[in-house]
Design a protein around this motif. Structure first.
Motif, PDB file in Angstrom:
ATOM      1  N   ALA A  32       0.839  -1.207   0.000  1.00 16.16           N
ATOM      2  CA  ALA A  32       0.000   0.000   0.000  1.00 16.16           C
ATOM      3  C   ALA A  32       0.873   1.256   0.000  1.00 16.16           C
ATOM      4  O   ALA A  32       0.619   2.210  -0.743  1.00 16.16           O
ATOM      5  N   TYR A  35       2.435   1.671  -3.294  1.00 18.13           N
ATOM      6  CA  TYR A  35       1.419   2.079  -4.270  1.00 18.13           C
ATOM      7  C   TYR A  35       1.185   3.592  -4.194  1.00 18.13           C
ATOM      8  O   TYR A  35       1.083   4.269  -5.214  1.00 18.13           O
ATOM      9  N   ARG A  36       1.113   4.124  -2.964  1.00 14.10           N
ATOM     10  CA  ARG A  36       0.879   5.563  -2.803  1.00 14.10           C
ATOM     11  C   ARG A  36       2.055   6.374  -3.354  1.00 14.10           C
ATOM     12  O   ARG A  36       1.865   7.434  -3.917  1.00 14.10           O
ATOM     13  N   GLN A 125     -15.966   6.167  -4.766  1.00 12.33           N
ATOM     14  CA  GLN A 125     -14.787   6.121  -3.893  1.00 12.33           C
ATOM     15  C   GLN A 125     -13.507   5.766  -4.664  1.00 12.33           C
ATOM     16  O   GLN A 125     -12.465   6.374  -4.480  1.00 12.33           O
ATOM     17  N   LYS A 126     -13.622   4.787  -5.546  1.00 11.17           N
ATOM     18  CA  LYS A 126     -12.447   4.342  -6.290  1.00 11.17           C
ATOM     19  C   LYS A 126     -11.911   5.457  -7.179  1.00 11.17           C
ATOM     20  O   LYS A 126     -10.711   5.669  -7.279  1.00 11.17           O
ATOM     21  N   PHE A 128     -12.393   8.600  -6.685  1.00  7.96           N
ATOM     22  CA  PHE A 128     -11.843   9.636  -5.827  1.00  7.96           C
ATOM     23  C   PHE A 128     -10.407   9.263  -5.435  1.00  7.96           C
ATOM     24  O   PHE A 128      -9.498  10.103  -5.477  1.00  7.96           O
ATOM     25  N   ALA A 129     -10.241   8.000  -5.072  1.00  5.67           N
ATOM     26  CA  ALA A 129      -8.911   7.518  -4.691  1.00  5.67           C
ATOM     27  C   ALA A 129      -7.928   7.704  -5.841  1.00  5.67           C
ATOM     28  O   ALA A 129      -6.787   8.136  -5.643  1.00  5.67           O
ATOM     29  N   ILE A 132      -7.128  11.411  -6.142  1.00 10.44           N
ATOM     30  CA  ILE A 132      -6.175  11.848  -5.122  1.00 10.44           C
ATOM     31  C   ILE A 132      -4.774  11.343  -5.481  1.00 10.44           C
ATOM     32  O   ILE A 132      -3.781  12.045  -5.347  1.00 10.44           O
ATOM     33  N   VAL A 152      -2.498   8.398   5.161  1.00 13.65           N
ATOM     34  CA  VAL A 152      -2.857   7.125   4.532  1.00 13.65           C
ATOM     35  C   VAL A 152      -2.421   5.953   5.406  1.00 13.65           C
ATOM     36  O   VAL A 152      -3.203   5.059   5.695  1.00 13.65           O
ATOM     37  N   LEU A 192     -14.142  18.046  -3.173  1.00 14.66           N
ATOM     38  CA  LEU A 192     -14.088  17.430  -1.848  1.00 14.66           C
ATOM     39  C   LEU A 192     -15.452  16.842  -1.475  1.00 14.66           C
ATOM     40  O   LEU A 192     -16.446  17.552  -1.488  1.00 14.66           O
ATOM     41  N   PRO A 193     -15.530  15.596  -1.178  1.00 14.45           N
ATOM     42  CA  PRO A 193     -16.840  14.984  -0.938  1.00 14.45           C
ATOM     43  C   PRO A 193     -17.437  15.474   0.396  1.00 14.45           C
ATOM     44  O   PRO A 193     -16.708  15.842   1.276  1.00 14.45           O
TER      45      PRO A 193
END
Lengths: 193, 361
Positions: A32, A35-36, A125-126, A128-129, A132, A152, A192-193
């Protein structure tokens, strides 16, 4: 299950099975994190593997001053940032969070045309991810690491100071600045949600 | 507190990284400032969104890939390092030999060697009639005569150079030099005719006997305990072992008195030994070396030959002394055992372990 200390000792002697046992619980986190930093699955896979191999190779340098997980994040961060630096030397992309100097000597924040389908669309969500992630990819390494490690990976400020080998004061200001930069980008797109 | 100051502190504030004093000041400000409250809420939801970012799942086969890569990495990290020998050595030796040969041929054809040699021989003969100079004379003869000269003839007349041969060859300055016929060693002048004869006619090139040795220093807490541990390990694995000071190979390499342990295994098992040592202490990267056992080997062979001869002589005697025969036989058996041990050293690879105590200051 053997203790971490014992597994570290065995791994230093070249026991690969002990090392596997030592790091198996961190596979997901390392992946993870990579990945970021890297921004895509393929690079994340390669860098996570590379980071663990490097950890095996340099396990002697782990003195137990920090926790093993922090040390592992540090190795992963260094491996990823080194790779990004290496790539940057080949291609120099435009950094979006670096102010642009004008002829008058002032600095203005860069703004880019919004290519998204429309600000009012609710992103899944996906998506949005992914969005980002795109912004993270464009950030300076020091801001990127601050956001990734704190928001994160949810590391404490102390742990981040150990991973980045810097003072608590620096960690505080970097996190603060990085959040500000990222929020500014998002608010520019009103996403921004 | 001004809004600007408060906003700078909101990031550490939501993470609980502000001091109590700061917290009080921030809380007081937030109660009265709706804009800063809104900013705080935005920041909180932003951080929450980041925390909940979805990450792709770890691809399958990650652990298997890692396992394979670790094994590969280990073989690189822990494999014995072989000392590379320069490849050009052979060429250098060959060219030096070639140049030497060319000079030899040139010298023998261009320089007036014959009169010089004759005068030297006369002088030498007068000075010392008893000391035979067979080997040198023989070489000189060979230079002038070519291949015809038989070593036996020379050997039968020690100290004397057949003048007739020399006289007839005086003119033959350009005679070919045949380096093959030159014996590798000059004969031992004091051993009499018979010994010389065997020396000259049967001397053959001795092939060097080399044994492979991997030396490693094992850093341990207690040398005595670890030595026992390694011995037990060797016993359990069925490896041959010898204490360092009794191993011929270790002695040949480091001299007598070298301590430690020598484990003898097949070359393919060296890695296993090094790996197993890792469990006892910290093993340094093994250094590959070769111990020369040529001398020991020829010594033992010589001993065996002489003992066999002795035994034969005793048996052929008119009234054989059985006690003496069995004594010689015993010696012979010992020598044969020694030879077998050396053979084993040459076939197997020795891992020489030196125990070093890791003393903490």
């Amino acid at each position: 299950m053997q203790s971490e200390e014992y597994l570290v000792k065995q791994s230093i002697q070249g026991d690969t099975r002990a090392f596997e046992e030592l790091v198996v619980q961190y596979h997901n986190k390392i992946y993870a994190l990579a990945y970021r930093y890297m921004g895509n699955e393929e690079d994340a896979y390669d860098m996570a593997q590379e980071a663990l191999i490097k950890a095996f190779r340099s396990l002697r340098s782990f003195k137990g001053n920090s926790s093993f997980s922090t040390w592992l994040y540090r190795v992963t961060t260094n491996v990823c940032l080194d790779e990004l630096r290496r790539r940057k030397r080949r291609i120099t992309p435009l950094s979006l969070d670096e102010p642009l100097a004008t002829r008058e000597g002032d600095e203005v924040e860069k703004e880019i045309a919004d290519s998204s389908p429309g600000a009012d669309i609710l992103y899944e969500q996906k998506e949005f991810a992914q969005y980002i992630q795109e912004l993270l990819n464009e950030m300076k390494p020091e801001h990127k690491t601050a956001i990734v490690l704190r928001d994160v990976m949810e590391l404490s400020y102390e742990e981040i100071a150990e991973v980045l080998n810097c003072s608590m004061g620096t960690v505080k200001s970097r996190i603060s600045r990085a959040r500000e930069v990222l929020r500014k980008k998002i608010s520019q797109r009103e996403l921004l949600p | 507190m001004k809004c600007e100051q408060v906003r700078d502190m909101l990031s550490p504030y939501i993470d609980g990284m502000t001091s109590e004093k700061e917290n009080k000041a921030i809380s007081a400000h937030l109660e009265n400032c709706s804009q800063c409250r809104q900013e705080l809420e935005h920041l909180r939801s932003f951080c929450l969104a980041l925390k909940n970012l979805s990450t792709p799942e770890l691809p399958e086969g990650f652990a298997e890939d890692l396992r394979q890569r670790l094994v590969d990495e280990k073989t690189i990290l822990f494999s014995p390092k072989k000392i590379k020998k320069p490849k050009k050595q052979g060429w250098i030796a060959a060219s030096v030999a070639g140049v030497a040969l060319a000079i030899g041929i040139y010298a023998s054809s261009a320089l007036p060697l014959a009169p010089m040699v004759a005068s030297w021989q006369d002088k030498h003969k007068k000075a010392d009639d008893n000391k035979p100079a067979v080997a040198i004379n023989e070489i000189i003869n060979r230079i002038y005569n070519g291949k015809e000269e038989k070593p036996k003839d020379v050997a039968q007349t020690p100290g004397e150079t057949p003048k007739t041969t020399q006289a007839t060859n005086k003119g033959n300055k350009g005679g070919p030099t045949d380096s093959k016929n030159v014996p590798p060693k000059t004969a031992d002048n004091n051993k009499g005719t018979e010994a010389q004869e065997t020396n000259v006619s049967t001397a053959k090139a001795i092939t060097p006997k080399m044994a492979d040795v991997f030396s490693t220093r094992l850093k341990v807490q207690n040398a005595g305990d670890s030595l026992k541990e390694v011995v037990q390990l060797a016993q359990s694995k069925g490896w041959n072992y010898e204490y360092g000071n009794s191993s011929t190979v270790v002695q040949a390499l480091s001299g007598p008195g070298a301590g430690g342990l020598a484990i003898k295994v097949k070359e393919s098992d060296v890695d296993k030994v090094i790996e197993a040592l890792g469990g006892v202490g910290t093993a340094s990267a093994p250094v590959h070396n070769q111990a020369e056992l040529t001398e020991q080997y020829s010594e033992v062979e010589k001993q065996i030959n002489s003992l066999q001869e002795k035994k034969q002589n005793l048996q052929q005697a008119e009234c054989p002394d059985q006690a003496q025969i069995s004594e010689v036989d015993q010696q012979l058996q010992n020598s044969l055992k020694q030879k077998a041990a050396l053979d084993k050293d040459l076939q197997m690879v020795t891992v020489s372990i030196l125990f070093v105590e890791d003393v903490n200051p």
